[in-house]
Design a protein around this motif. Sequence first.
Motif, mmCIF file in Angstrom:
data_model
loop_
_atom_site.group_PDB
_atom_site.id
_atom_site.type_symbol
_atom_site.label_atom_id
_atom_site.label_comp_id
_atom_site.label_asym_id
_atom_site.label_seq_id
_atom_site.Cartn_x
_atom_site.Cartn_y
_atom_site.Cartn_z
ATOM 1 N N HIS A 260 0.840 -1.178 0.000
ATOM 2 C CA HIS A 260 0.000 0.000 0.000
ATOM 3 C C HIS A 260 0.884 1.240 0.000
ATOM 4 C CE1 HIS A 260 0.526 1.507 4.075
ATOM 5 N NE2 HIS A 260 0.535 0.265 4.493
ATOM 6 N N PRO A 261 0.322 2.370 -0.302
ATOM 7 C CA PRO A 261 1.139 3.582 -0.335
ATOM 8 C C PRO A 261 1.611 3.964 1.063
ATOM 9 C CG PRO A 261 -1.173 4.098 -0.671
ATOM 10 C CD PRO A 261 -1.048 2.603 -0.673
ATOM 11 N N ALA A 262 2.682 4.700 1.102
ATOM 12 C CA ALA A 262 3.222 5.168 2.371
ATOM 13 C C ALA A 262 2.219 6.101 3.061
ATOM 14 C CB ALA A 262 4.535 5.901 2.136
ATOM 15 N N LEU A 263 2.208 6.035 4.374
ATOM 16 C CA LEU A 263 1.313 6.863 5.184
ATOM 17 C C LEU A 263 2.161 7.698 6.143
ATOM 18 C CD1 LEU A 263 -1.253 4.033 5.995
ATOM 19 C CD2 LEU A 263 -1.534 5.862 4.318
ATOM 20 N N PRO A 264 2.737 8.801 5.665
ATOM 21 C CA PRO A 264 3.721 9.526 6.466
ATOM 22 C C PRO A 264 3.175 10.136 7.762
ATOM 23 C CG PRO A 264 3.213 10.737 4.463
ATOM 24 C CD PRO A 264 2.558 9.395 4.347
ATOM 25 N N VAL A 265 1.971 10.660 7.748
ATOM 26 C CA VAL A 265 1.427 11.282 8.964
ATOM 27 C C VAL A 265 1.139 10.213 10.010
ATOM 28 C CG1 VAL A 265 -0.485 12.629 9.920
ATOM 29 C CG2 VAL A 265 0.522 13.274 7.723
ATOM 30 N N THR A 266 0.509 9.126 9.604
ATOM 31 C CA THR A 266 0.231 8.022 10.522
ATOM 32 C C THR A 266 1.537 7.436 11.048
ATOM 33 O OG1 THR A 266 -1.768 7.538 9.258
ATOM 34 C CG2 THR A 266 -0.998 5.842 10.784
ATOM 35 N N ALA A 267 2.524 7.324 10.180
ATOM 36 C CA ALA A 267 3.834 6.803 10.576
ATOM 37 C C ALA A 267 4.473 7.710 11.624
ATOM 38 C CB ALA A 267 4.744 6.671 9.366
ATOM 39 N N ALA A 268 4.400 9.006 11.419
ATOM 40 C CA ALA A 268 4.995 9.951 12.374
ATOM 41 C C ALA A 268 4.314 9.859 13.728
ATOM 42 C CB ALA A 268 4.899 11.372 11.819
ATOM 43 N N ILE A 269 3.000 9.714 13.731
ATOM 44 C CA ILE A 269 2.261 9.591 14.997
ATOM 45 C C ILE A 269 2.652 8.296 15.703
ATOM 46 C CG2 ILE A 269 -0.027 9.282 16.021
ATOM 47 C CD1 ILE A 269 -1.047 11.197 13.752
ATOM 48 N N ALA A 270 2.674 7.191 14.965
ATOM 49 C CA ALA A 270 3.044 5.900 15.558
ATOM 50 C C ALA A 270 4.475 5.935 16.094
ATOM 51 C CB ALA A 270 2.885 4.775 14.528
ATOM 52 N N ALA A 271 5.380 6.559 15.352
ATOM 53 C CA ALA A 271 6.773 6.657 15.796
ATOM 54 C C ALA A 271 6.881 7.495 17.063
ATOM 55 C CB ALA A 271 7.637 7.250 14.689
ATOM 56 N N ALA A 272 6.166 8.594 17.115
ATOM 57 C CA ALA A 272 6.215 9.467 18.294
ATOM 58 C C ALA A 272 5.648 8.767 19.529
ATOM 59 C CB ALA A 272 5.456 10.769 18.023
ATOM 60 N N VAL A 273 4.532 8.068 19.351
ATOM 61 C CA VAL A 273 3.932 7.337 20.475
ATOM 62 C C VAL A 273 4.870 6.220 20.929
ATOM 63 C CG1 VAL A 273 2.021 5.833 21.169
ATOM 64 C CG2 VAL A 273 1.553 7.938 19.897
ATOM 65 N N GLY A 274 5.407 5.470 19.983
ATOM 66 C CA GLY A 274 6.326 4.383 20.318
ATOM 67 C C GLY A 274 7.565 4.885 21.027
ATOM 68 N N PHE A 275 8.156 5.943 20.504
ATOM 69 C CA PHE A 275 9.351 6.498 21.126
ATOM 70 C C PHE A 275 9.031 7.033 22.520
ATOM 71 C CE2 PHE A 275 12.502 9.890 21.841
ATOM 72 C CZ PHE A 275 13.662 9.145 21.711
ATOM 73 N N LEU B 11 4.867 1.756 7.904
ATOM 74 C CA LEU B 11 3.865 2.689 7.375
ATOM 75 C C LEU B 11 4.509 3.757 6.499
ATOM 76 C CD1 LEU B 11 1.665 3.172 10.564
ATOM 77 C CD2 LEU B 11 0.926 2.120 8.407
ATOM 78 N N ALA B 12 5.682 4.208 6.890
ATOM 79 C CA ALA B 12 6.366 5.256 6.132
ATOM 80 C C ALA B 12 6.852 4.745 4.783
ATOM 81 C CB ALA B 12 7.541 5.801 6.944
ATOM 82 N N ILE B 13 7.310 3.497 4.757
ATOM 83 C CA ILE B 13 7.863 2.946 3.521
ATOM 84 C C ILE B 13 6.792 2.248 2.692
ATOM 85 C CG2 ILE B 13 9.523 1.270 2.597
ATOM 86 C CD1 ILE B 13 11.334 2.182 4.940
ATOM 87 N N GLY B 14 5.903 1.532 3.380
ATOM 88 C CA GLY B 14 4.756 0.945 2.709
ATOM 89 C C GLY B 14 5.000 -0.356 1.977
ATOM 90 N N THR B 15 6.059 -1.099 2.341
ATOM 91 C CA THR B 15 6.308 -2.370 1.661
ATOM 92 C C THR B 15 6.233 -3.532 2.648
ATOM 93 O OG1 THR B 15 8.705 -2.197 1.927
ATOM 94 C CG2 THR B 15 7.760 -1.290 -0.105
ATOM 95 N N ALA B 16 5.888 -4.688 2.122
ATOM 96 C CA ALA B 16 5.653 -5.877 2.944
ATOM 97 C C ALA B 16 6.829 -6.284 3.831
ATOM 98 C CB ALA B 16 5.221 -7.047 2.058
ATOM 99 N N PRO B 17 8.079 -6.244 3.363
ATOM 100 C CA PRO B 17 9.172 -6.689 4.232
ATOM 101 C C PRO B 17 9.264 -5.913 5.547
ATOM 102 C CG PRO B 17 9.939 -6.563 1.974
ATOM 103 C CD PRO B 17 8.562 -5.957 2.003
ATOM 104 N N PHE B 18 8.923 -4.640 5.516
ATOM 105 C CA PHE B 18 8.978 -3.853 6.743
ATOM 106 C C PHE B 18 7.853 -4.247 7.704
ATOM 107 C CE2 PHE B 18 11.666 -1.440 3.951
ATOM 108 C CZ PHE B 18 12.694 -1.042 4.788
ATOM 109 N N TYR B 19 6.691 -4.551 7.168
ATOM 110 C CA TYR B 19 5.597 -5.043 8.011
ATOM 111 C C TYR B 19 5.958 -6.408 8.600
ATOM 112 C CZ TYR B 19 2.520 -1.327 6.433
ATOM 113 O OH TYR B 19 1.962 -0.104 6.200
ATOM 114 N N LEU B 20 6.543 -7.261 7.778
ATOM 115 C CA LEU B 20 6.944 -8.583 8.253
ATOM 116 C C LEU B 20 8.003 -8.490 9.348
ATOM 117 C CD1 LEU B 20 7.019 -10.572 4.895
ATOM 118 C CD2 LEU B 20 5.305 -10.706 6.719
ATOM 119 N N ALA B 21 8.930 -7.554 9.209
ATOM 120 C CA ALA B 21 9.964 -7.364 10.234
ATOM 121 C C ALA B 21 9.336 -6.923 11.553
ATOM 122 C CB ALA B 21 10.997 -6.350 9.761
#
Length: 117
Positions: A1-16, A68-78
């Motif tokens: 799926h396409p990259a989701l930069p805003v959602t990725a930034a929120i998830a990264a901030a919450v995780g960090f 979410l930022a990159i949007g490719t399966a290997p990153f989700y699998l990792a």
Amino acid sequence: HPALPVTAAIAAAVGFGLMIRAWWLFRLAGTAICPTETSTALITGDVFSISRNPMYLGMILMLFALALAIGTAPFYLAAIAFGVLMDVVFCPYEERKALLEFGVSYDTYRRNVRRWL
């Protein structure tokens, strides 16, 4: 799926934020952060009242943020593989260790707070 930069930034901030807050609570309590060292304090408040593993949860969220930022399966699998590894290997080890170190106090905490959320 396409990259989701805003959602990725929120998830990264919450995780960090989760990871750093949990780390800071360990530092304030003067207890070991490394899972193989002896713990001197059982922390059950703050972020530890919503998850028994906020540091690992934060790391998983940051990995999902990258996916979410990159949007490719290997990153989700990792991210999924890391989460499974934590759940199957590291968390059970740490829970056995905490039960030996803190006994009934940890058992009560474990029954009242979920491993993840």
